[in-house]
Design an enzyme around this catalytic site. Sequence first.
Site, mmCIF file in Angstrom:
data_model
loop_
_atom_site.group_PDB
_atom_site.id
_atom_site.type_symbol
_atom_site.label_atom_id
_atom_site.label_comp_id
_atom_site.label_asym_id
_atom_site.label_seq_id
_atom_site.Cartn_x
_atom_site.Cartn_y
_atom_site.Cartn_z
ATOM 1 N N ALA A 163 81.628 62.448 -19.781
ATOM 2 C CA ALA A 163 81.855 63.815 -19.317
ATOM 3 C C ALA A 163 83.309 63.919 -18.869
ATOM 4 O O ALA A 163 84.003 62.907 -18.725
ATOM 5 C CB ALA A 163 80.905 64.168 -18.174
ATOM 6 N N GLU A 210 85.892 66.289 -16.085
ATOM 7 C CA GLU A 210 85.821 67.143 -14.897
ATOM 8 C C GLU A 210 86.729 68.356 -14.926
ATOM 9 O O GLU A 210 87.116 68.870 -13.876
ATOM 10 C CB GLU A 210 86.161 66.309 -13.661
ATOM 11 C CG GLU A 210 87.613 65.812 -13.585
ATOM 12 C CD GLU A 210 87.838 64.443 -14.171
ATOM 13 O OE1 GLU A 210 88.863 63.826 -13.846
ATOM 14 O OE2 GLU A 210 86.990 63.983 -14.958
ATOM 15 N N HIS A 264 78.947 62.963 -10.401
ATOM 16 C CA HIS A 264 80.272 62.349 -10.535
ATOM 17 C C HIS A 264 81.316 63.419 -10.857
ATOM 18 O O HIS A 264 82.374 63.489 -10.220
ATOM 19 C CB HIS A 264 80.222 61.297 -11.645
ATOM 20 C CG HIS A 264 81.522 60.619 -11.939
ATOM 21 N ND1 HIS A 264 81.782 59.315 -11.577
ATOM 22 C CD2 HIS A 264 82.649 61.053 -12.575
ATOM 23 C CE1 HIS A 264 82.993 58.979 -11.964
ATOM 24 N NE2 HIS A 264 83.552 60.025 -12.585
ATOM 25 N N GLU A 265 81.021 64.263 -11.827
ATOM 26 C CA GLU A 265 81.997 65.270 -12.245
ATOM 27 C C GLU A 265 82.179 66.351 -11.179
ATOM 28 O O GLU A 265 83.291 66.879 -11.001
ATOM 29 C CB GLU A 265 81.572 65.898 -13.579
ATOM 30 C CG GLU A 265 81.362 64.906 -14.711
ATOM 31 C CD GLU A 265 82.556 63.989 -14.936
ATOM 32 O OE1 GLU A 265 83.702 64.423 -14.718
ATOM 33 O OE2 GLU A 265 82.336 62.822 -15.318
ATOM 34 N N GLU A 270 88.734 58.405 -9.758
ATOM 35 C CA GLU A 270 87.540 57.840 -10.376
ATOM 36 C C GLU A 270 86.691 56.996 -9.431
ATOM 37 O O GLU A 270 85.469 57.013 -9.513
ATOM 38 C CB GLU A 270 87.929 57.035 -11.613
ATOM 39 C CG GLU A 270 88.655 57.844 -12.683
ATOM 40 C CD GLU A 270 87.838 59.019 -13.199
ATOM 41 O OE1 GLU A 270 86.622 59.106 -12.911
ATOM 42 O OE2 GLU A 270 88.422 59.859 -13.897
#
Length: 828
Positions: A255, A257, A290-291, A313
Amino acid sequence: MITPETYRLVIEPDLKSFQFSGQMTLTGDIGQPTNMICLDCLELAVWQCRIKTEGAGDESVDCPFTFDPDKQTLSIHLPGTRSGVFELTVDYIGQINNKMAGFYRSRIPGDGPSHIAVTQFQESDARRAFPCFDHPARKAVFSLTMIIPEDLTAIANTGVESSRSIDNGRKEVVFHPTPSMSTYLVFFGVGPFEINEDTTDSRVRAVCLPGTAEQTVFGRQFGQKALAYGEDFYAIDYPLDKMDLIAVPDFAFGAMENWGAITFRENLLLHVPGVTSREGEMRICEVTAHEIAHQWFGNLVTPEDWKYLWLNESFATYFGYGMVDHYHPDWEIWYQFVRGETDSSLTRDALRETFAIEMPGDQQVAITTSTAPIIYSKGGSILRQLEAWIGPDHFKEGLRGYLTEFAYGCAASHHLWEALAAVSGMPVDDLMKNWVTQPGFPVITVTRDGDELTLNQRRFTFLPLDTDQTWMVPVTLTTYAADGSAVTRTLVINTAQATISLPAGTAAYKLNPGQTGFYHTCYEDSGNLEKLGRMVKQKRLPVLDRWGLQNDLFALAKAGIRSMDDYLDMAENFIGETVFLPLSSLNAHLFESVLVLDGGIRARVLQTHEALINAALAELGNLPVDGEAPTTAMVRDQLLVSGAFCGNGNVLEFLSDQFKAFSNGGAIAADIFRGVVTAGSVQGDKATLAFIIKRFEDSTVEHERMILATALGAFGDSTVLASALDYALDRIPDRIRYLPLAAAAGNPAAGKELWPWFEKNLPRMESMHPMLFERVVATFVPGPGLADVTRTRSFCESLEKKRPGLKEVLALSLERLAVNAAFRNREK
């Protein structure tokens, strides 16, 4: 220094010719007088450049320009020396490429329009779509206009400001200006998209291709929760007017962001009941979280240079798990973090061919097969160590202060340390510099003399390395009395040797309880190790400690500090283990040993592996059970897959019946589907291959297609395996072509023929996306390459001369090959 302020972009894509025309108008300020503006630019045909500067009248002046393809720069030569405010316009055209980078095309399956076009700019590919200052610190506001066919939809970082029909079946779509942000976060896309939202939080929209709207509900609903968690935890409102979750068929990464327009590989957003496993559901949530964490870490506050990429990250990795755990505490997500992030990064960082989380100097840091485990996984694990040391309240307060102070700006590592030190009063800067700026990690060797422990630290590597590195280590110790009572305390050591006094009557002791410390432990006291082993067998040692005990011991065996027999002696205490974290890790270590070792020790490994699997499945059952923990479903699937590969009779008997039913049209539970098709391939023939290929080609669900693609690498018959891999290279899309290749590299039945096959077919793989091709290299060199180490090394030397860009992954892979060869030779 030239300071960019705004980019006005006009993009007109043509999805038939796969070209686009663009106009970029940059406003900014020239600080020091100059006669040239140098922009990053790649694979664009520039037609005209013109500039209007402060004090030079209102008219734009045409400027000559030159392009340097090696440096990827467009140099615009100004009409004399200029300074102050300027407006630069560049007209150009570009290709909507098929490289999954820059502005690229993605194929739509089925009838109707054949492609969509989307962007992927991290780290430095915005320059493929418009000339720019393509660096994270060169933030600016972006105003986008897209000219597209009337029947298509345009998506960008922000919502639509206006849309109007123009001519020839086209429309002009104008988007709201973005906040000040980096070029790598810019997004635009065009296609027959459907936009789905609801009233719970209308800011969160799912964008997908026609016919898949229902598959976005699961991900969109969790996205709403994750956004609410982020706003509450960071105490900063999400600043954009919407947040799109966009499913893209062809996507190299998991993915991305992009601010307000997050793109996903389809299997990481789309959820299909009855097909998506519970592991798949957890993965959708973890990646989504996470994104969304990136919307603060990376997007709101951006690293001032790529050397600080870990500030993006590592935090997104760590907080992604935290968001999921907040809403699903029953998912045992922190066990998954330790298994997937800490375990993998310890293994990666134990190589001599490693590097610091924060690269020194001005070195460019890119996300590759080599770097990702350090930047994402080790960085996230060091944050877990830090939070355990300073406490969660101080951790949260410090992060809030950091994000507030540097909002819409850029930061370096020391800015974060200072924020955390200010609220905790602890020497965060000293500790984190120690861990972030030097490569590797320590092994702490423990020796007992009466009621005193001596701790010696040195850098841990699988292969010998002469170094005097030390770390500032938060060491936690739990001591156990004869009656089972326990006492835990923490101290910090920053020297090569330290001593700790034990309470009187200490019967056993365990370093690193809870496994928050990023280090291995080596117990010189064999009696203590035996006592801890008995505690494992009696389930008296906590889950995280059961994992850590055997994980440390396996690493020590690979390094030659302990023997594989020592590890297997400990592993026998785990027969009957049913908890995901230690069971999953043991299964993986034993399977790795099957692939690497030979002779009598391999036979013992197989025996232990079979006993472990049979005992676990006898307790867990072969079939999923309603209401069981998702991690139970995960570990069952792992056991079935490795059991099938290793010829476990009980496993193959069960899975063979399941595959027969499946091949006759029966339904298979999603949580064992991977095991079923793996076993089908392990025992399969040409008819089995034809069936799996047809099922793959008929499937429209990426989650299922990925499992079927992986099964192509599992065939036990070498002739059928070669046919399966030929099909993979010819017919499987680039985005998942590495899956059957990686599976074949880890197939115990592949034999010595697989490395010659790799050499012969390498030219057919070299057109793959660079990151995905690196994954193939990184699996074949240390695995099948072990059959003839000298030949493999020679081949890699030749390959590096031919493709210097592979230097990093080849060095990594050759060291892994050396580790495996040394492990095998020692254990003969």
